[in-house]
Motif scaffolding. Sequence first.
Motif, PDB file in Angstrom:
ATOM      1  N   GLY A 182       8.503  -4.835  -6.080  1.00 16.07           N
ATOM      2  CA  GLY A 182       8.873  -5.552  -7.295  1.00 16.07           C
ATOM      3  C   GLY A 182       9.168  -4.666  -8.484  1.00 16.07           C
ATOM      4  N   ALA A 183       8.765  -3.393  -8.419  1.00 12.86           N
ATOM      5  CA  ALA A 183       8.999  -2.473  -9.531  1.00 12.86           C
ATOM      6  C   ALA A 183      10.105  -1.469  -9.217  1.00 12.86           C
ATOM      7  CB  ALA A 183       7.712  -1.725  -9.879  1.00 12.86           C
ATOM      8  N   GLY A 184      10.704  -1.586  -8.015  1.00 13.11           N
ATOM      9  CA  GLY A 184      11.714  -0.641  -7.576  1.00 13.11           C
ATOM     10  C   GLY A 184      11.249   0.047  -6.305  1.00 13.11           C
ATOM     11  N   PHE A 185      12.184   0.582  -5.539  1.00 21.12           N
ATOM     12  CA  PHE A 185      11.846   1.221  -4.272  1.00 21.12           C
ATOM     13  C   PHE A 185      10.900   2.397  -4.497  1.00 21.12           C
ATOM     14  CE2 PHE A 185      12.641   4.247  -0.783  1.00 21.12           C
ATOM     15  CZ  PHE A 185      12.332   3.425   0.290  1.00 21.12           C
ATOM     16  N   ALA A 186       9.757   2.373  -3.792  1.00 23.88           N
ATOM     17  CA  ALA A 186       8.744   3.428  -3.853  1.00 23.88           C
ATOM     18  C   ALA A 186       8.074   3.548  -5.219  1.00 23.88           C
ATOM     19  CB  ALA A 186       9.329   4.771  -3.441  1.00 23.88           C
ATOM     20  N   MET A 187       8.174   2.482  -6.023  1.00 27.66           N
ATOM     21  CA  MET A 187       7.480   2.444  -7.312  1.00 27.66           C
ATOM     22  C   MET A 187       6.326   1.448  -7.192  1.00 27.66           C
ATOM     23  SD  MET A 187       9.115   4.600  -9.222  1.00 27.66           S
ATOM     24  CE  MET A 187       8.513   4.203 -10.841  1.00 27.66           C
ATOM     25  N   TYR A 188       5.108   1.896  -7.458  1.00 34.77           N
ATOM     26  CA  TYR A 188       3.940   1.050  -7.252  1.00 34.77           C
ATOM     27  C   TYR A 188       3.075   0.993  -8.502  1.00 34.77           C
ATOM     28  CZ  TYR A 188       5.294   1.758  -2.382  1.00 34.77           C
ATOM     29  OH  TYR A 188       5.989   1.822  -1.204  1.00 34.77           O
ATOM     30  N   THR A 206     -12.645  -5.894  -7.818  1.00 36.28           N
ATOM     31  CA  THR A 206     -11.551  -6.307  -6.937  1.00 36.28           C
ATOM     32  C   THR A 206     -10.438  -5.273  -6.911  1.00 36.28           C
ATOM     33  OG1 THR A 206     -12.036  -8.627  -7.434  1.00 36.28           O
ATOM     34  CG2 THR A 206      -9.917  -8.145  -6.407  1.00 36.28           C
ATOM     35  N   GLU A 207     -10.132  -4.792  -5.707  1.00 39.65           N
ATOM     36  CA  GLU A 207      -9.048  -3.822  -5.479  1.00 39.65           C
ATOM     37  C   GLU A 207      -8.241  -4.320  -4.287  1.00 39.65           C
ATOM     38  OE1 GLU A 207      -6.766  -1.850  -6.057  1.00 39.65           O
ATOM     39  OE2 GLU A 207      -7.607   0.177  -6.147  1.00 39.65           O
ATOM     40  N   ASN A 208      -7.162  -5.059  -4.582  1.00 38.89           N
ATOM     41  CA  ASN A 208      -6.335  -5.609  -3.516  1.00 38.89           C
ATOM     42  C   ASN A 208      -5.173  -4.654  -3.237  1.00 38.89           C
ATOM     43  OD1 ASN A 208      -4.094  -7.341  -2.272  1.00 38.89           O
ATOM     44  ND2 ASN A 208      -5.881  -8.661  -2.138  1.00 38.89           N
ATOM     45  N   ILE A 209      -5.319  -3.860  -2.197  1.00 30.75           N
ATOM     46  CA  ILE A 209      -4.315  -2.837  -1.904  1.00 30.75           C
ATOM     47  C   ILE A 209      -3.044  -3.461  -1.328  1.00 30.75           C
ATOM     48  CG2 ILE A 209      -3.913  -0.638  -0.740  1.00 30.75           C
ATOM     49  CD1 ILE A 209      -6.899  -0.221  -0.650  1.00 30.75           C
ATOM     50  N   ASP A 210      -3.173  -4.633  -0.697  1.00 28.15           N
ATOM     51  CA  ASP A 210      -1.976  -5.350  -0.235  1.00 28.15           C
ATOM     52  C   ASP A 210      -1.018  -5.598  -1.391  1.00 28.15           C
ATOM     53  OD1 ASP A 210      -2.889  -5.441   2.332  1.00 28.15           O
ATOM     54  OD2 ASP A 210      -3.087  -7.631   2.450  1.00 28.15           O
ATOM     55  N   SER A 211      -1.573  -5.931  -2.560  1.00 32.53           N
ATOM     56  CA  SER A 211      -0.726  -6.235  -3.713  1.00 32.53           C
ATOM     57  C   SER A 211      -0.042  -4.995  -4.274  1.00 32.53           C
ATOM     58  CB  SER A 211      -1.550  -6.911  -4.813  1.00 32.53           C
ATOM     59  OG  SER A 211      -2.500  -6.006  -5.367  1.00 32.53           O
ATOM     60  N   VAL A 212      -0.529  -3.815  -3.881  1.00 31.55           N
ATOM     61  CA  VAL A 212       0.073  -2.563  -4.350  1.00 31.55           C
ATOM     62  C   VAL A 212       1.195  -2.111  -3.414  1.00 31.55           C
ATOM     63  CG1 VAL A 212      -0.348  -0.152  -4.977  1.00 31.55           C
ATOM     64  CG2 VAL A 212      -2.134  -1.875  -5.357  1.00 31.55           C
ATOM     65  N   PHE A 213       0.859  -1.951  -2.134  1.00 24.44           N
ATOM     66  CA  PHE A 213       1.804  -1.373  -1.174  1.00 24.44           C
ATOM     67  C   PHE A 213       2.417  -2.393  -0.220  1.00 24.44           C
ATOM     68  CE2 PHE A 213      -1.369   2.020  -2.052  1.00 24.44           C
ATOM     69  CZ  PHE A 213      -0.528   2.883  -2.741  1.00 24.44           C
ATOM     70  N   GLY A 214       1.849  -3.602  -0.170  1.00 21.32           N
ATOM     71  CA  GLY A 214       2.311  -4.605   0.779  1.00 21.32           C
ATOM     72  C   GLY A 214       1.485  -4.558   2.054  1.00 21.32           C
ATOM     73  N   ALA A 215       1.189  -5.710   2.596  1.00 26.83           N
ATOM     74  CA  ALA A 215       0.365  -5.800   3.805  1.00 26.83           C
ATOM     75  C   ALA A 215       1.017  -5.044   4.964  1.00 26.83           C
ATOM     76  CB  ALA A 215       0.155  -7.257   4.189  1.00 26.83           C
ATOM     77  N   GLY A 216       0.233  -4.217   5.643  1.00 29.50           N
ATOM     78  CA  GLY A 216       0.722  -3.479   6.806  1.00 29.50           C
ATOM     79  C   GLY A 216       1.460  -2.208   6.489  1.00 29.50           C
ATOM     80  N   ASN A 217       1.596  -1.876   5.197  1.00 26.00           N
ATOM     81  CA  ASN A 217       2.367  -0.693   4.806  1.00 26.00           C
ATOM     82  C   ASN A 217       1.503   0.527   4.498  1.00 26.00           C
ATOM     83  OD1 ASN A 217       4.770  -2.136   5.030  1.00 26.00           O
ATOM     84  ND2 ASN A 217       4.666  -2.822   2.900  1.00 26.00           N
TER      85      ASN A 217
END
Length: 232
Positions: free
Chosen positions: A174-180, A104-115
Amino acid sequence: MVISVTTVSDQGYGFGIYKSQVTINATDPDSNPVSDLSDAGFNPDPNDNGNPGDVGEDDMTTIVIGQELAVGVANTASLAGAQVIFDIYMENLGNSTLSGLALTENIDSVFGAGNYTLISSPAIISDPGGGLVLDGNFDGSSSDNLLDISSTLDSGSAAQIRLGVEVNKITDQGAGFAMYSNQVVIEGNTPTGSYAFDFSDNGLDPDPNGNNAAGDAGENDPTTLHSAILQD
């Protein structure tokens, strides 16, 4: 909880095969009783619909004496401007073939949906055993399993998968702006029904200390992506 089995026996499932299930009981705010039977795995509600008692969500946990069940996964992120290449390394650390693999690799949870945009479809870089089959529907969002359910991984085998994304909009997740932060999960089953899983560790090695237990302290660290690189 750790239990030592001093006498191996047949409890109705075959010699040395055991099954376990726990029950949780509580009351809701209106004093109504609620309960649930445990499901095999780490997620009490695999389909995430708020009802942990659905069909397939109350499976007993199978234990097989003599079967060393272990799987590990690691993850790296290579950055070039706004483009990110993820390399995922998995290894069967046990003594039984794992089938029904899920990665499972949910990229939405990393960068946000549509980003973000998926710019490089998942590709098998290494699979000496030839058991991996990619899921052609993977999109990192509503379909976040990289592998088809027919995938297998032989005992002692390792494999690598790579995919690439481009970040179109930098946000605070959630970790800070541009922090993933990125972490994948691998799951698999043995022929006897035993279940193994692991959360990815940052790096190339799913089991850095080499003891065939990939879930030790310090071996499930998420992969972080630094803001300065993404903003260049």
